[in-house]
Motif scaffolding. Structure first.
Motif, PDB file in Angstrom:
ATOM      1  N   LEU A 256      11.019  15.622  -2.383  1.00  0.00           N
ATOM      2  CA  LEU A 256       9.840  16.118  -3.084  1.00  0.00           C
ATOM      3  C   LEU A 256       9.978  17.610  -3.322  1.00  0.00           C
ATOM      4  CD1 LEU A 256       6.860  14.207  -1.470  1.00  0.00           C
ATOM      5  CD2 LEU A 256       8.176  13.655  -3.491  1.00  0.00           C
ATOM      6  N   THR A 257      10.383  17.969  -4.515  1.00  0.00           N
ATOM      7  CA  THR A 257      10.605  19.376  -4.837  1.00  0.00           C
ATOM      8  C   THR A 257       9.311  20.133  -5.073  1.00  0.00           C
ATOM      9  OG1 THR A 257      10.836  18.795  -7.169  1.00  0.00           O
ATOM     10  CG2 THR A 257      12.858  18.875  -5.844  1.00  0.00           C
ATOM     11  N   ALA A 258       8.170  19.435  -5.048  1.00  0.00           N
ATOM     12  CA  ALA A 258       6.888  20.118  -5.270  1.00  0.00           C
ATOM     13  C   ALA A 258       6.500  20.984  -4.078  1.00  0.00           C
ATOM     14  CB  ALA A 258       5.783  19.089  -5.532  1.00  0.00           C
ATOM     15  N   VAL A 259       7.117  20.736  -2.917  1.00  0.00           N
ATOM     16  CA  VAL A 259       6.814  21.521  -1.734  1.00  0.00           C
ATOM     17  C   VAL A 259       7.461  22.900  -1.869  1.00  0.00           C
ATOM     18  CG1 VAL A 259       6.948  21.636   0.771  1.00  0.00           C
ATOM     19  CG2 VAL A 259       6.797  19.424  -0.369  1.00  0.00           C
ATOM     20  N   ARG A 260       6.681  23.949  -1.637  1.00  0.00           N
ATOM     21  CA  ARG A 260       7.181  25.311  -1.762  1.00  0.00           C
ATOM     22  C   ARG A 260       6.824  26.117  -0.520  1.00  0.00           C
ATOM     23  NH1 ARG A 260       9.661  23.110  -4.826  1.00  0.00           N
ATOM     24  NH2 ARG A 260      10.081  23.470  -7.033  1.00  0.00           N
ATOM     25  N   LEU A 261       7.711  27.044  -0.149  1.00  0.00           N
ATOM     26  CA  LEU A 261       7.489  27.889   1.008  1.00  0.00           C
ATOM     27  C   LEU A 261       7.189  29.310   0.542  1.00  0.00           C
ATOM     28  CD1 LEU A 261      10.396  26.624   3.290  1.00  0.00           C
ATOM     29  CD2 LEU A 261       8.002  25.924   3.314  1.00  0.00           C
ATOM     30  N   GLY A 262       6.031  29.834   0.964  1.00  0.00           N
ATOM     31  CA  GLY A 262       5.574  31.129   0.479  1.00  0.00           C
ATOM     32  C   GLY A 262       6.444  32.299   0.890  1.00  0.00           C
ATOM     33  N   ASN A 263       7.128  32.189   2.033  1.00  0.00           N
ATOM     34  CA  ASN A 263       7.965  33.292   2.515  1.00  0.00           C
ATOM     35  C   ASN A 263       9.393  33.247   1.984  1.00  0.00           C
ATOM     36  OD1 ASN A 263       5.986  34.562   4.209  1.00  0.00           O
ATOM     37  ND2 ASN A 263       6.243  32.874   5.656  1.00  0.00           N
ATOM     38  N   PHE A 264       9.701  32.231   1.181  1.00  0.00           N
ATOM     39  CA  PHE A 264      11.058  32.039   0.668  1.00  0.00           C
ATOM     40  C   PHE A 264      11.077  31.999  -0.854  1.00  0.00           C
ATOM     41  CE2 PHE A 264      11.129  30.552   4.969  1.00  0.00           C
ATOM     42  CZ  PHE A 264      12.392  30.831   5.445  1.00  0.00           C
ATOM     43  N   ASP A 265      10.302  32.850  -1.487  1.00  0.00           N
ATOM     44  CA  ASP A 265      10.270  32.911  -2.957  1.00  0.00           C
ATOM     45  C   ASP A 265       9.928  31.566  -3.572  1.00  0.00           C
ATOM     46  OD1 ASP A 265      11.000  35.622  -2.925  1.00  0.00           O
ATOM     47  OD2 ASP A 265      13.118  35.095  -2.777  1.00  0.00           O
ATOM     48  N   ASP A 266       9.059  30.823  -2.874  1.00  0.00           N
ATOM     49  CA  ASP A 266       8.542  29.547  -3.385  1.00  0.00           C
ATOM     50  C   ASP A 266       9.620  28.501  -3.657  1.00  0.00           C
ATOM     51  OD1 ASP A 266       5.889  30.262  -3.248  1.00  0.00           O
ATOM     52  OD2 ASP A 266       5.886  31.156  -5.239  1.00  0.00           O
ATOM     53  N   ILE A 267      10.706  28.512  -2.897  1.00  0.00           N
ATOM     54  CA  ILE A 267      11.691  27.445  -3.017  1.00  0.00           C
ATOM     55  C   ILE A 267      11.320  26.335  -2.044  1.00  0.00           C
ATOM     56  CG2 ILE A 267      13.497  29.035  -3.752  1.00  0.00           C
ATOM     57  CD1 ILE A 267      14.666  28.917  -0.948  1.00  0.00           C
ATOM     58  N   SER A 268      11.921  25.174  -2.214  1.00  0.00           N
ATOM     59  CA  SER A 268      11.592  24.024  -1.365  1.00  0.00           C
ATOM     60  C   SER A 268      12.201  24.199   0.017  1.00  0.00           C
ATOM     61  CB  SER A 268      12.125  22.742  -2.007  1.00  0.00           C
ATOM     62  OG  SER A 268      13.544  22.743  -1.996  1.00  0.00           O
ATOM     63  N   PRO A 269      11.675  23.484   1.034  1.00  0.00           N
ATOM     64  CA  PRO A 269      12.232  23.585   2.387  1.00  0.00           C
ATOM     65  C   PRO A 269      13.722  23.266   2.451  1.00  0.00           C
ATOM     66  CG  PRO A 269      10.118  22.493   2.457  1.00  0.00           C
ATOM     67  CD  PRO A 269      10.463  22.649   1.000  1.00  0.00           C
ATOM     68  N   ALA A 270      14.128  22.187   1.777  1.00  0.00           N
ATOM     69  CA  ALA A 270      15.546  21.806   1.824  1.00  0.00           C
ATOM     70  C   ALA A 270      16.430  22.917   1.290  1.00  0.00           C
ATOM     71  CB  ALA A 270      15.757  20.516   1.029  1.00  0.00           C
ATOM     72  N   LYS A 271      16.019  23.548   0.181  1.00  0.00           N
ATOM     73  CA  LYS A 271      16.812  24.637  -0.395  1.00  0.00           C
ATOM     74  C   LYS A 271      16.781  25.868   0.508  1.00  0.00           C
ATOM     75  CE  LYS A 271      16.406  23.245  -5.242  1.00  0.00           C
ATOM     76  NZ  LYS A 271      15.901  23.624  -6.590  1.00  0.00           N
ATOM     77  N   ALA A 272      15.644  26.109   1.161  1.00  0.00           N
ATOM     78  CA  ALA A 272      15.554  27.250   2.079  1.00  0.00           C
ATOM     79  C   ALA A 272      16.512  27.074   3.246  1.00  0.00           C
ATOM     80  CB  ALA A 272      14.122  27.398   2.589  1.00  0.00           C
ATOM     81  N   PHE A 273      16.591  25.843   3.800  1.00  0.00           N
ATOM     82  CA  PHE A 273      17.500  25.580   4.906  1.00  0.00           C
ATOM     83  C   PHE A 273      18.951  25.821   4.483  1.00  0.00           C
ATOM     84  CE2 PHE A 273      14.184  22.258   6.284  1.00  0.00           C
ATOM     85  CZ  PHE A 273      13.405  23.258   6.841  1.00  0.00           C
ATOM     86  N   GLN A 274      19.275  25.370   3.268  1.00  0.00           N
ATOM     87  CA  GLN A 274      20.644  25.501   2.778  1.00  0.00           C
ATOM     88  C   GLN A 274      20.974  26.956   2.448  1.00  0.00           C
ATOM     89  OE1 GLN A 274      20.749  22.862  -0.554  1.00  0.00           O
ATOM     90  NE2 GLN A 274      20.423  21.019   0.678  1.00  0.00           N
ATOM     91  N   LYS A 275      20.041  27.649   1.815  1.00  0.00           N
ATOM     92  CA  LYS A 275      20.294  29.014   1.355  1.00  0.00           C
ATOM     93  C   LYS A 275      20.432  29.998   2.510  1.00  0.00           C
ATOM     94  CE  LYS A 275      18.327  32.693  -1.518  1.00  0.00           C
ATOM     95  NZ  LYS A 275      17.218  33.082  -2.432  1.00  0.00           N
ATOM     96  N   HIS A 276      19.547  29.876   3.511  1.00  0.00           N
ATOM     97  CA  HIS A 276      19.511  30.879   4.572  1.00  0.00           C
ATOM     98  C   HIS A 276      20.167  30.409   5.876  1.00  0.00           C
ATOM     99  CE1 HIS A 276      16.990  33.476   2.133  1.00  0.00           C
ATOM    100  NE2 HIS A 276      16.213  32.447   1.886  1.00  0.00           N
ATOM    101  N   GLY A 277      20.514  29.129   5.960  1.00  0.00           N
ATOM    102  CA  GLY A 277      21.216  28.642   7.142  1.00  0.00           C
ATOM    103  C   GLY A 277      20.392  28.716   8.407  1.00  0.00           C
TER     104      GLY A 277
END
Length: 434
Positions: A256-277
């Motif tokens: 579900l890409t509609a989920v966004r994280l406010g502290n990560f430039d509004d990217i999804s949780p899965a992408k945040a985990f991958q981007k920042h490790g």
């Protein structure tokens, strides 16, 4: 009085109708007709006024009735946390409820957290004054030794959920741990509090690229009073374990890409985990964090005396006894069973808190009696949020506040600092102690 006026008065008294005006002067007839018209008009005005007033009263009565009925229905039957949970189960889609309520594997850790509190009883004493529930956490005044833990997906349960929880914490003047993986940014959340004295801590996970350090600096600038370091990386379960929690994680976080994280430039949780490790915390990470921030540091997910001793060696200011709500490892000890040995290890050199399993004011009393400085709530806050937003969260916390006040009144404790081990006894040892 003129002759015409005398005739007019006479006719009015005799209630003569226009067809009996024959033979009267035109001026008298005209006066009589005008009088009848004005009289009819005035009667119509009075009628309309009376009807308007009546309608106004009726509408007011209906509004008051509906309002009182709505308020009655709103709070009807919500007498404990289980009532709020049932309401959440009824209102939420199956996978959303599983996301917040269920745990890993057979949910043994989730159940053990709650069961641990049931293994202790409270000793009663009579003839006591009404207690003062205020206390301090890290030397900061709070109205209640109960805070709000760092739970995710609040905005899934209620519109602007993160902001609603923040406002509720500010309204009650209690401590809130703002999650790193929140739907709104840490700045937006603290600005929504509407209480400059409210206590806010910011939780972080360690990132391979050092992004957590950027968040710590942002938290310092925004006015947060502490940093809570989560020990484990927020990862995924092995699909082989099965269960609703795995289903929720895999189907929601990854797809579900509609989920966004406010502290990560509004990217999804899965992408945040991958981007920042995002990964588990090491003691090396704790040492580095201590080197560049002056904010009090609180370590989360402490479950053994060895970890508590290591934390003391690294000069942390607080420990949170927690097993991550049973969402990572099954069959762990309940938080209350772990608490006494952690408190014994630190020997009053740092504050210890409990996060997990608290469902009532008596649970708070038991944790404080066994040495905790305060308790933090996870799922109960989410249930209240799902029920009625900010107002629902306030109601959950007020429920625990009233229960705690009752427990303190019946144990002879007039302040939080007076609560001690004499108030709590393990069920199996009651007769041995007496």
């Amino acid at each position: 009085m003129t002759k015409e006026e005398q005739v007019y008065v006479f006719l009015q008294r005799e209630k003569l109708t226009p067809d009996k005006h024959d033979g009267l002067p035109d001026s008298v007839t005209s006066t009589i007709m005008e009088s009848r018209v004005w009289s009819a008009a005035w009667s119509a005005v009075k009628f309309v006024a009376c009807v308007s007033v009546g309608i106004g009263f009726a509408l007011t009565a209906i509004y008051v009735y509906k309002r009182r009925r709505k308020l009655f229905q709103k709070y009807k039957g919500m007498s404990d946390i289980e009532d709020f949970e049932r309401e959440a189960r009824r209102k939420l889609p199956r996978f959303t409820y599983a996301l917040i309520a269920h745990g890993t594997g057979d949910k043994a850790t989730v159940e053990e957290n709650i069961a641990a509190f049931q293994r202790y009883n409270i000793r009663k004493r009579i003839m006591n004054d009404f207690p003062d529930l205020s206390t301090t956490i890290q030397d900061h005044y709070v109205e209640l030794p109960v805070g709000i833990g760092p739970s995710m997906y609040r905005s899934w349960l209620w519109d602007e959920g993160d902001l609603c929880v923040s406002k509720a914490a500010g309204f009650l003047n209690i401590c809130e741990i703002v999650p790193m993986l929140s739907d709104y940014s840490l700045e937006e959340i603290i600005e929504s509090t509407q209480n400059s004295d409210a206590m806010k801590w910011f939780q972080i996970y360690i990132c391979d690229d050092g992004f957590h350090e950027t968040l710590v600096r942002r938290a310092e600038k925004a006015g947060y009073q502490g940093i809570v370091v989560a020990s484990g990386g927020y990862g995924y379960e092995d699909e082989s374990e099965g269960g609703e929690w795995t289903l929720a994680i895999n189907n929601i976080l990854d797809k579900l890409t509609a989920v966004r994280l406010g502290n990560f430039d509004d990217i999804s949780p899965a992408k945040a985990f991958q981007k920042h490790g995002i990964r588990p915390t090491t003691w090396k990470d704790v040492k580095r964090l201590k080197s560049f921030t002056n904010l009090p540091m609180i370590l989360m997910d402490i479950v053994t005396p060895k970890e508590a001793k290591m934390a003391m060696d690294h000069d942390v200011q607080g420990l949170i006894v927690s097993n991550e709500g049973g969402k990572t490892v099954d069959s762990l000890h309940g938080t209350l069973d772990i608490l006494p040995e952690i408190v014994s290890t630190v020997e009053n050199n740092t504050e210890v808190y409990v996060y997990g399993g608290v469902r009532s004011g008596s649970d708070v009393m038991k944790a404080l009696g066994l040495g905790a400085r305060a308790c933090f709530l996870g799922r109960p806050v989410l249930y209240g949020l799902c029920y009625q937003g900010e107002e629902g969260v306030i109601q959950v916390l007020s429920l625990l506040k009233n229960e705690l006040a009752k427990c303190m009144s019946n144990t002879g404790c007039t302040s939080v600092d007076e609560i001690g081990s004499f108030c709590v006894v393990r069920s199996s040892s009651f007769h041995e102690d007496n």
